[in-house]
Design an enzyme around this catalytic site. Structure first.
Site, mmCIF file in Angstrom:
data_model
loop_
_atom_site.group_PDB
_atom_site.id
_atom_site.type_symbol
_atom_site.label_atom_id
_atom_site.label_comp_id
_atom_site.label_asym_id
_atom_site.label_seq_id
_atom_site.Cartn_x
_atom_site.Cartn_y
_atom_site.Cartn_z
ATOM 1 N N ARG A 52 -44.570 3.533 -10.318
ATOM 2 C CA ARG A 52 -44.684 2.773 -11.554
ATOM 3 C C ARG A 52 -43.808 1.368 -11.166
ATOM 4 O O ARG A 52 -42.692 1.600 -10.987
ATOM 5 C CB ARG A 52 -43.949 2.982 -12.659
ATOM 6 C CG ARG A 52 -44.628 1.936 -14.233
ATOM 7 C CD ARG A 52 -43.766 2.829 -15.707
ATOM 8 N NE ARG A 52 -44.353 1.907 -16.296
ATOM 9 C CZ ARG A 52 -44.040 1.601 -17.276
ATOM 10 N NH1 ARG A 52 -43.384 2.838 -18.543
ATOM 11 N NH2 ARG A 52 -44.388 0.803 -18.307
ATOM 12 N N HIS A 53 -44.474 -0.296 -11.999
ATOM 13 C CA HIS A 53 -43.743 -1.248 -11.308
ATOM 14 C C HIS A 53 -41.943 -0.692 -12.826
ATOM 15 O O HIS A 53 -42.177 -0.149 -12.804
ATOM 16 C CB HIS A 53 -44.789 -2.358 -11.983
ATOM 17 C CG HIS A 53 -45.637 -1.707 -13.731
ATOM 18 N ND1 HIS A 53 -44.274 -2.372 -14.762
ATOM 19 C CD2 HIS A 53 -45.710 -1.261 -14.285
ATOM 20 C CE1 HIS A 53 -44.679 -2.210 -15.492
ATOM 21 N NE2 HIS A 53 -45.845 -1.659 -14.953
ATOM 22 N N ARG A 106 -46.614 -7.474 -10.874
ATOM 23 C CA ARG A 106 -46.362 -6.575 -11.697
ATOM 24 C C ARG A 106 -45.954 -5.364 -10.265
ATOM 25 O O ARG A 106 -45.029 -4.949 -10.082
ATOM 26 C CB ARG A 106 -45.708 -6.005 -13.097
ATOM 27 C CG ARG A 106 -46.793 -5.337 -13.445
ATOM 28 C CD ARG A 106 -46.416 -5.317 -15.207
ATOM 29 N NE ARG A 106 -47.717 -4.169 -15.490
ATOM 30 C CZ ARG A 106 -48.526 -4.630 -16.160
ATOM 31 N NH1 ARG A 106 -48.766 -6.128 -16.343
ATOM 32 N NH2 ARG A 106 -49.923 -4.353 -16.876
ATOM 33 N N GLU A 165 -53.655 -1.769 -14.743
ATOM 34 C CA GLU A 165 -53.243 -0.676 -16.149
ATOM 35 C C GLU A 165 -54.757 -0.701 -17.227
ATOM 36 O O GLU A 165 -55.655 -1.532 -17.262
ATOM 37 C CB GLU A 165 -52.494 -1.426 -17.100
ATOM 38 C CG GLU A 165 -51.573 -0.603 -18.207
ATOM 39 C CD GLU A 165 -51.281 1.314 -17.900
ATOM 40 O OE1 GLU A 165 -52.512 1.689 -17.573
ATOM 41 O OE2 GLU A 165 -50.417 1.214 -18.032
ATOM 42 N N HIS A 194 -48.772 1.877 -12.429
ATOM 43 C CA HIS A 194 -49.021 1.420 -14.203
ATOM 44 C C HIS A 194 -48.916 2.990 -14.747
ATOM 45 O O HIS A 194 -49.216 3.458 -14.338
ATOM 46 C CB HIS A 194 -49.709 0.812 -14.291
ATOM 47 C CG HIS A 194 -49.934 -0.974 -14.528
ATOM 48 N ND1 HIS A 194 -49.544 -1.795 -14.230
ATOM 49 C CD2 HIS A 194 -51.122 -1.307 -12.859
ATOM 50 C CE1 HIS A 194 -49.939 -2.786 -13.238
ATOM 51 N NE2 HIS A 194 -50.657 -2.118 -12.714
#
Length: 179
Positions: A7-8, A51, A75, A143
């Site tokens: 995940r970012h 991101r 996302e 995401h």
């Protein structure tokens, strides 16, 4: 074959960001760099959102790894809830928020992406990653919502379990994908 979902990192925003294209905060960059320290992969695939993609590009370049950007890993689009603090949604539509968390398929946010479309695009993206990962270790930068959905699919869980899957910023999740 191995696929790890990352995940970012933190963006400094406190709401459903969805497809708003936020950059990472400085703490978010640190979180990601620490998460991958001492780990090895053979290739990197990333969501096209800033991101994710900015870190993936830096990481791939530093390690000399091939990088593929895949917009299908973006996302979920939260519709009218996108960019709205969760506390605000809870105050104005607590019943709608509770229904969404319990059954995101049947009760999406108003104006949101169809859940079957989200599922189809992520599954298609992971099918391609798995094809690339036959003899490779692949890092997929994506995401929180995407990771929750992919874990439900891979683990044979209902989508109502998504809200209970902990996916902190910069967390790694090994995924066993077979379709």
């Amino acid at each position: 074959m191995s696929i790890d979902l990352l995940r970012h990192g933190d963006t400094g925003q406190r709401s459903y960001r969805g497809q708003l294209d936020d950059p990472l905060s400085e703490p978010g960059w640190r979180q990601l760099r620490e998460a991958v320290e001492g780990r090895e992969w053979d290739r990197v695939v990333s969501s096209s959102m800033t991101r994710c993609a900015a870190f993936a590009a830096e990481f791939a370049q530093r390690r000399g790894l091939p990088l593929r950007i895949d917009a299908r890993l973006a996302e979920y689009h939260f519709g009218d809830w996108q960019g709205v603090p969760i506390e605000t949604i809870a105050a104005s539509d607590s019943a709608g928020l509770e229904r969404f968390w319990a059954d995101p398929v049947a009760y999406p946010p108003p104006g949101a992406e169809r859940f079957d479309a989200f599922h189809a695009r992520l599954s298609s993206a992971l099918d391609d990653v798995a094809a690339e990962a036959v003899d490779a270790r692949v890092l997929v930068v994506t995401h929180g919502g995407a990771i929750r959905l992919l874990r439900c699919v891979a683990e044979g869980r209902g989508f109502g379990d998504m809200a209970g899957i902990d996916v902190p910023h910069a967390s790694l999740h090994a995924l066993h994908w077979s379709r």
